[in-house]
Design an enzyme around this catalytic site. Sequence first.
Site, PDB file in Angstrom:
ATOM      1  N   ARG A   1       0.934  14.693  13.323  1.00 27.99           N
ATOM      2  CA  ARG A   1       1.418  14.504  11.963  1.00 27.99           C
ATOM      3  C   ARG A   1       1.428  15.789  11.115  1.00 27.99           C
ATOM      4  O   ARG A   1       0.675  15.930  10.155  1.00 27.99           O
ATOM      5  CB  ARG A   1       0.615  13.404  11.276  1.00 27.99           C
ATOM      6  CG  ARG A   1       0.713  12.091  12.023  1.00 27.99           C
ATOM      7  CD  ARG A   1       0.031  10.969  11.310  1.00 27.99           C
ATOM      8  NE  ARG A   1       0.800  10.469  10.189  1.00 27.99           N
ATOM      9  CZ  ARG A   1       0.368   9.545   9.337  1.00 27.99           C
ATOM     10  NH1 ARG A   1      -0.825   9.032   9.496  1.00 27.99           N
ATOM     11  NH2 ARG A   1       1.122   9.132   8.345  1.00 27.99           N
TER      12      ARG A   1
ATOM     13  N   CYS B   1      -4.470  12.830  13.056  1.00 30.97           N
ATOM     14  CA  CYS B   1      -5.178  11.558  12.899  1.00 30.97           C
ATOM     15  C   CYS B   1      -4.959  10.730  14.156  1.00 30.97           C
ATOM     16  O   CYS B   1      -4.305  11.176  15.101  1.00 30.97           O
ATOM     17  CB  CYS B   1      -4.717  10.817  11.656  1.00 30.97           C
ATOM     18  SG  CYS B   1      -3.078  10.153  11.788  1.00 30.97           S
TER      19      CYS B   1
ATOM     20  N   ASP C   1       5.071   0.719  11.852  1.00 40.37           N
ATOM     21  CA  ASP C   1       3.856   0.081  11.329  1.00 40.37           C
ATOM     22  C   ASP C   1       3.738  -1.387  11.738  1.00 40.37           C
ATOM     23  O   ASP C   1       2.745  -2.039  11.414  1.00 40.37           O
ATOM     24  CB  ASP C   1       3.806   0.192   9.791  1.00 40.37           C
ATOM     25  CG  ASP C   1       3.551   1.611   9.323  1.00 40.37           C
ATOM     26  OD1 ASP C   1       3.175   2.450  10.157  1.00 40.37           O
ATOM     27  OD2 ASP C   1       3.727   1.879   8.120  1.00 40.37           O
TER      28      ASP C   1
ATOM     29  N   LYS D   1       0.839  -1.213   0.000  1.00 38.44           N
ATOM     30  CA  LYS D   1       0.000   0.000   0.000  1.00 38.44           C
ATOM     31  C   LYS D   1       0.872   1.261   0.000  1.00 38.44           C
ATOM     32  O   LYS D   1       0.644   2.180  -0.779  1.00 38.44           O
ATOM     33  CB  LYS D   1      -0.902   0.003   1.240  1.00 38.44           C
ATOM     34  CG  LYS D   1      -1.590   1.328   1.476  1.00 38.44           C
ATOM     35  CD  LYS D   1      -2.433   1.352   2.727  1.00 38.44           C
ATOM     36  CE  LYS D   1      -1.701   1.666   4.015  1.00 38.44           C
ATOM     37  NZ  LYS D   1      -1.454   3.084   4.308  1.00 38.44           N
ATOM     38  N   ASN D   2       1.873   1.292   0.881  1.00 35.88           N
ATOM     39  CA  ASN D   2       2.635   2.530   1.047  1.00 35.88           C
ATOM     40  C   ASN D   2       3.632   2.787  -0.081  1.00 35.88           C
ATOM     41  O   ASN D   2       4.250   3.848  -0.135  1.00 35.88           O
ATOM     42  CB  ASN D   2       3.329   2.558   2.408  1.00 35.88           C
ATOM     43  CG  ASN D   2       2.319   2.787   3.526  1.00 35.88           C
ATOM     44  OD1 ASN D   2       1.155   3.086   3.253  1.00 35.88           O
ATOM     45  ND2 ASN D   2       2.757   2.629   4.765  1.00 35.88           N
TER      46      ASN D   2
ATOM     47  N   ARG E   1      -8.567  -0.769   4.551  1.00 35.30           N
ATOM     48  CA  ARG E   1      -7.699   0.264   3.965  1.00 35.30           C
ATOM     49  C   ARG E   1      -6.336  -0.313   3.596  1.00 35.30           C
ATOM     50  O   ARG E   1      -5.669   0.203   2.704  1.00 35.30           O
ATOM     51  CB  ARG E   1      -7.468   1.407   4.961  1.00 35.30           C
ATOM     52  CG  ARG E   1      -8.726   2.185   5.271  1.00 35.30           C
ATOM     53  CD  ARG E   1      -8.392   3.372   6.125  1.00 35.30           C
ATOM     54  NE  ARG E   1      -7.382   4.191   5.459  1.00 35.30           N
ATOM     55  CZ  ARG E   1      -6.753   5.206   6.014  1.00 35.30           C
ATOM     56  NH1 ARG E   1      -7.010   5.541   7.250  1.00 35.30           N
ATOM     57  NH2 ARG E   1      -5.849   5.892   5.347  1.00 35.30           N
TER      58      ARG E   1
HETATM   59  C1  EPZ Z   1       4.534   7.079   6.187  1.00 37.45           C
HETATM   60  O1  EPZ Z   1       3.809   8.170   6.749  1.00 37.45           O
HETATM   61  C2  EPZ Z   1       3.587   5.909   6.121  1.00 37.45           C
HETATM   62  N1  EPZ Z   1       2.432   6.265   5.293  1.00 37.45           N
HETATM   63  C3  EPZ Z   1       3.133   5.531   7.531  1.00 37.45           C
HETATM   64  O2  EPZ Z   1       2.307   4.370   7.430  1.00 37.45           O
HETATM   65  C4  EPZ Z   1       4.361   5.196   8.363  1.00 37.45           C
HETATM   66  O3  EPZ Z   1       3.952   4.919   9.692  1.00 37.45           O
HETATM   67  C5  EPZ Z   1       5.329   6.374   8.358  1.00 37.45           C
HETATM   68  O4  EPZ Z   1       5.667   6.735   6.982  1.00 37.45           O
HETATM   69  C6  EPZ Z   1       6.635   6.095   9.088  1.00 37.45           C
HETATM   70  O5  EPZ Z   1       7.250   4.985   8.522  1.00 37.45           O
HETATM   71  C7  EPZ Z   1       2.495   6.088   3.977  1.00 37.45           C
HETATM   72  O6  EPZ Z   1       3.510   5.740   3.402  1.00 37.45           O
HETATM   73  C8  EPZ Z   1       1.253   6.363   3.201  1.00 37.45           C
HETATM   74  P1  EPZ Z   1       6.738  10.429   8.124  1.00 37.45           P
HETATM   75  P2  EPZ Z   1       4.402   9.632   6.683  1.00 37.45           P
HETATM   76  O7  EPZ Z   1       6.659  11.706   7.351  1.00 37.45           O
HETATM   77  O8  EPZ Z   1       5.177   9.810   5.443  1.00 37.45           O
HETATM   78  C9  EPZ Z   1       7.089  13.721  11.612  1.00 37.45           C
HETATM   79  C10 EPZ Z   1       0.361   3.082   7.796  1.00 37.45           C
HETATM   80  O9  EPZ Z   1      -0.155   2.532   8.807  1.00 37.45           O
HETATM   81  N2  EPZ Z   1       6.890  14.747  10.562  1.00 37.45           N
HETATM   82  O10 EPZ Z   1       7.872   9.515   7.843  1.00 37.45           O
HETATM   83  O11 EPZ Z   1       3.268  10.554   6.940  1.00 37.45           O
HETATM   84  C11 EPZ Z   1       5.842  12.865  11.809  1.00 37.45           C
HETATM   85  O12 EPZ Z   1       4.886  13.495  12.626  1.00 37.45           O
HETATM   86  C12 EPZ Z   1       0.934   4.482   7.857  1.00 37.45           C
HETATM   87  O13 EPZ Z   1       0.406   2.528   6.691  1.00 37.45           O
HETATM   88  C13 EPZ Z   1       7.014  16.068  10.927  1.00 37.45           C
HETATM   89  O14 EPZ Z   1       7.265  16.424  12.079  1.00 37.45           O
HETATM   90  O15 EPZ Z   1       5.364   9.626   7.950  1.00 37.45           O
HETATM   91  C14 EPZ Z   1       6.434  11.620  12.395  1.00 37.45           C
HETATM   92  O16 EPZ Z   1       6.666  11.828  13.757  1.00 37.45           O
HETATM   93  C15 EPZ Z   1       0.656   5.171   9.145  1.00 37.45           C
HETATM   94  N3  EPZ Z   1       6.815  17.030   9.947  1.00 37.45           N
HETATM   95  C16 EPZ Z   1       7.792  11.492  11.680  1.00 37.45           C
HETATM   96  O17 EPZ Z   1       8.070  12.797  11.167  1.00 37.45           O
HETATM   97  C17 EPZ Z   1       6.541  16.681   8.657  1.00 37.45           C
HETATM   98  O18 EPZ Z   1       6.385  17.597   7.824  1.00 37.45           O
HETATM   99  C18 EPZ Z   1       7.815  10.509  10.517  1.00 37.45           C
HETATM  100  O19 EPZ Z   1       6.700  10.765   9.666  1.00 37.45           O
HETATM  101  C19 EPZ Z   1       6.448  15.334   8.310  1.00 37.45           C
HETATM  102  C20 EPZ Z   1       6.635  14.370   9.291  1.00 37.45           C
END
Ligand code: EPZ
Length: 431
Positions: A131, A126, A316, A22-23, A408
């Site tokens: 996030r 969420c 995850d 999915k991701n 999902r």
């Molecule tokens: C991706 O989310 C995945 N989603 C998530 O999977 C996964 O948990 C996550 O990466 C971490 O591996 C998809 O690929 C669709 P991040 P993403 O940006 O890209 C902080 C699932 O269950 N951050 O790597 O949104 C954030 O809050 C989902 O399939 C900021 O502070 O995650 C987090 O603490 C859930 N500012 C950390 O970075 C930003 O602008 C990592 O988030 C962006 C992120």
Amino acid sequence: MDRIRIVGGKTLNGIIPISGAKNAALPLMIASLLTDRTVTLENLPRLADVSLLVRILSNHGVDYSIDGRRQGEDPDSGQTVHMTAREIVDTTAPYDLVSRMRASFWVVAPLLARCGEARVSLPGGCAIGTRPVDLLLMALERLGASIEIDAGYVVAKAPKGLRGGEIDFPKVTVGGTHVALMAAALAHGTTVIHNAAREPEVGDLADLLTKMGAKIRGAGTSTIEIDGVARLNGAKHRVLPDRIETGTYAMAAAMTGGDVFLQGAQPEHLQAALDALELAGAHVESSPEGIRVWRNGNGIRPVDVETAPFPGFPTDLQAQFMALMTRAEGASRITEKIFENRFMHVQELARFGAHIRLEGDSAIIDGVPLLKGAPVMATDLRASVSLVIAALVAEGESMIQRVYHLDRGFEALERKLSRCGADITRISVGG
Ligand code: EPZ
């Protein structure tokens, strides 16, 4: 609303085909906005998030067609989708769609790179945390975009096109790296991304972009360089196997005992999780065709894990590993370092009789010899499937509510598990 009924106590034995990730699928689909030619994606999983993203992309002007199933084809084999964004008809991504799937916010990058403007709703928080998207916006600004927030929308503009720049992420972000890659692919000049995410899904996006004509070096490492090109072509690409689905079924096999072959899985994409499973007492054997996981006789040993960006233990899989640890012979500690609020499953696991207490960003799990079936409710995708894992060994019947979370991200979950001997059925509305 559908529910899933599980009667626990069956060991899992058999073959589970692993679906497309999915991701990986989501950013690959979004990348189709970067070109007026056709992008063909094979092995796309049949998931609610994929269908929703198809709808979102068609609002922007993407025409799509899905190949019909061939006679005799395995119902669990992924679908092939052709996507063509000949013309971008709308550069706005509205609140009612973006709020339903956070990853759709990433359309901001291809819309901006191709059209010089994008108006995309802020996704909001969420169930797993606040996030924010500040780092994604910082990356676009580094490539010369102006960013304003107007009535809950991000308005990004680069009327003369984006230009290459240095992007230094203070924190590893998967979405930030996807956005930076897509934007830089069509920028003038060279972009360097420092502290880039190394997740396999980033590598998959870079592979597709390269097939489309992008010039990318270093994907899969923490420094990625991109020489922008004036236009990108169409391409054909096969979505990589889902490492989170793989890890989930590996943990289910370790939980129930039995012997499962995860067909098509790639061990190098989840080595940290496989190492943790072996420490917990499961046996893991990898081959080019997939991964075999089994546990016979011996109990589950307690193992401490801490989530981290790839190649560390994935957030995850945190909830699923916690489900496994509820039955360990001793106490374990699971520390969540990526999201601040990803422990919503703890209260629900307690309904099965699990002993878990929270201490800041850690959960301490005292393993118990017996879980008992219970009605439970899911709050997010990975939390829901951790409840499935617990229910598979819980004595008696469990009823899992809010199954739409599972739909999902887990293709044909009941079919895959029941084929391996689980007593699991979906109860549809009115059924
Ligand atoms: C991706 O989310 C995945 N989603 C998530 O999977 C996964 O948990 C996550 O990466 C971490 O591996 C998809 O690929 C669709 P991040 P993403 O940006 O890209 C902080 C699932 O269950 N951050 O790597 O949104 C954030 O809050 C989902 O399939 C900021 O502070 O995650 C987090 O603490 C859930 N500012 C950390 O970075 C930003 O602008 C990592 O988030 C962006 C992120």
